[in-house]
Scaffold this active site. Structure first.
Site, PDB file in Angstrom:
ATOM      1  N   ARG A  80       1.006  -1.503   0.131  1.00  0.00           N
ATOM      2  CA  ARG A  80       0.445   0.241   0.011  1.00  0.00           C
ATOM      3  C   ARG A  80       1.129   1.057   0.251  1.00  0.00           C
ATOM      4  NH1 ARG A  80      -3.673  -0.053   4.938  1.00  0.00           N
ATOM      5  NH2 ARG A  80      -4.494  -1.918   4.048  1.00  0.00           N
ATOM      6  N   HIS A 125       1.774  -2.344   5.462  1.00  0.00           N
ATOM      7  CA  HIS A 125       1.551  -2.278   4.566  1.00  0.00           C
ATOM      8  C   HIS A 125       2.513  -1.683   3.409  1.00  0.00           C
ATOM      9  CE1 HIS A 125      -1.980  -5.098   3.478  1.00  0.00           C
ATOM     10  NE2 HIS A 125      -2.565  -4.251   5.317  1.00  0.00           N
ATOM     11  N   ASP A 132      -3.290  -8.428   2.903  1.00  0.00           N
ATOM     12  CA  ASP A 132      -5.105  -8.855   3.763  1.00  0.00           C
ATOM     13  C   ASP A 132      -5.247  -9.944   2.655  1.00  0.00           C
ATOM     14  OD1 ASP A 132      -4.544  -6.654   5.461  1.00  0.00           O
ATOM     15  OD2 ASP A 132      -5.884  -5.393   3.947  1.00  0.00           O
ATOM     16  N   GLU A 190      -7.699  -7.198  13.519  1.00  0.00           N
ATOM     17  CA  GLU A 190      -7.890  -7.931  12.286  1.00  0.00           C
ATOM     18  C   GLU A 190      -8.379  -9.321  11.319  1.00  0.00           C
ATOM     19  OE1 GLU A 190      -7.536  -3.497   9.986  1.00  0.00           O
ATOM     20  OE2 GLU A 190      -5.849  -5.129   9.386  1.00  0.00           O
ATOM     21  N   HIS A 193      -5.506  -9.964   8.602  1.00  0.00           N
ATOM     22  CA  HIS A 193      -3.670  -9.037   8.605  1.00  0.00           C
ATOM     23  C   HIS A 193      -2.807  -9.603   9.247  1.00  0.00           C
ATOM     24  CE1 HIS A 193      -1.925  -5.026   8.297  1.00  0.00           C
ATOM     25  NE2 HIS A 193      -0.893  -5.785   8.973  1.00  0.00           N
TER      26      HIS A 193
END
Length: 217
Positions: A80, A125, A132, A190, A193
């Site tokens: 990301r 990320h 993910d 999460e 993740h």
């Protein structure tokens, strides 16, 4: 250009994940409008997953073991860009933009999402070794029921949350075991993740866009 900025734009250590794991399923949510922001996120120029070579190799091993067990990996997000995280920060500041609240954070004030750890102002990320993902049953072609959808920001998405069905909890543990055995670490908020334990760039937050041109120059 200073050395830190130069490193942040250096994509030479990254690969296209589908080159390493040809059978992987990809649904890159931040390239679409179906995400908690409700629009394509800055830095996502193509619906592809990029990862460091080390993380991609490790995920290939995970995928092979998952296949033997009857599952395929489905990727929602991988590398990301740091500019995408800035997009999240600006979105959080905007009071009026809550069009996706019902779908992704119905019981949490959007201004608490960072404070509660569901979104980070500096994301793992962006270091290139976090992914993910979920599992898809190879017989049915459907995602395993994990008790909550990807990016659903609530306590129910915590991996150890117990007020779900036995099957949903067991599905989370199947994914977690595959990833931990493959060298990845989970987080406590999460179920989807995971970050490579020995990530190659633990201090670098990369800026280059998610695009084929970034890695095939």
């Amino acid at each position: 250009m200073d050395i830190q900025k130069e490193m942040a734009m250096d994509s030479s250590g990254f690969v296209l994940l589908s080159d390493y794991v040809p059978g992987i399923i990809q649904e890159i949510r931040y390239f679409s409008t179906y995400n908690f922001v409700g629009e394509r996120v800055d830095g996502y120029e193509e619906p592809i997953a990029l990862l460091t070579k080390e993380a991609a190799r490790a995920l290939k091993d995970v995928a092979n073991i998952a296949n033997v067990q009857g599952y395929r990996l489905k990727i929602f997000d991988a590398y990301r860009p740091a500019k995408a995280v800035k997009h999240f920060v600006l979105w959080e500041i905007e009071d009026l933009d809550q069009k996706m609240k019902t779908f992704f954070y119905p019981d949490i004030d959007k201004h608490d999402l960072f404070k509660l750890g569901y979104i980070a102002s500096k994301s793992t990320h962006s270091r290139g070794s976090t992914v993910d993902l979920t599992l898809v049953d190879m017989d049915t072609g459907k995602e395993l029921d994990m008790g909550s959808p990807f990016d659903f920001f609530d306590e129910i998405s915590h991996p150890d949350y117990k007020d779900i069905t036995k099957e949903q909890y067991e599905n989370r543990m199947i994914l977690q075991k595959l990833m931990v055995d493959g060298g990845f670490e989970p987080i406590d908020t999460e179920w989807w993740h995971f970050t490579l334990k020995n990530e190659p760039y633990p201090e670098t937050y990369f800026e280059f866009p998610v695009a084929m041109d970034s890695i095939r120059k």
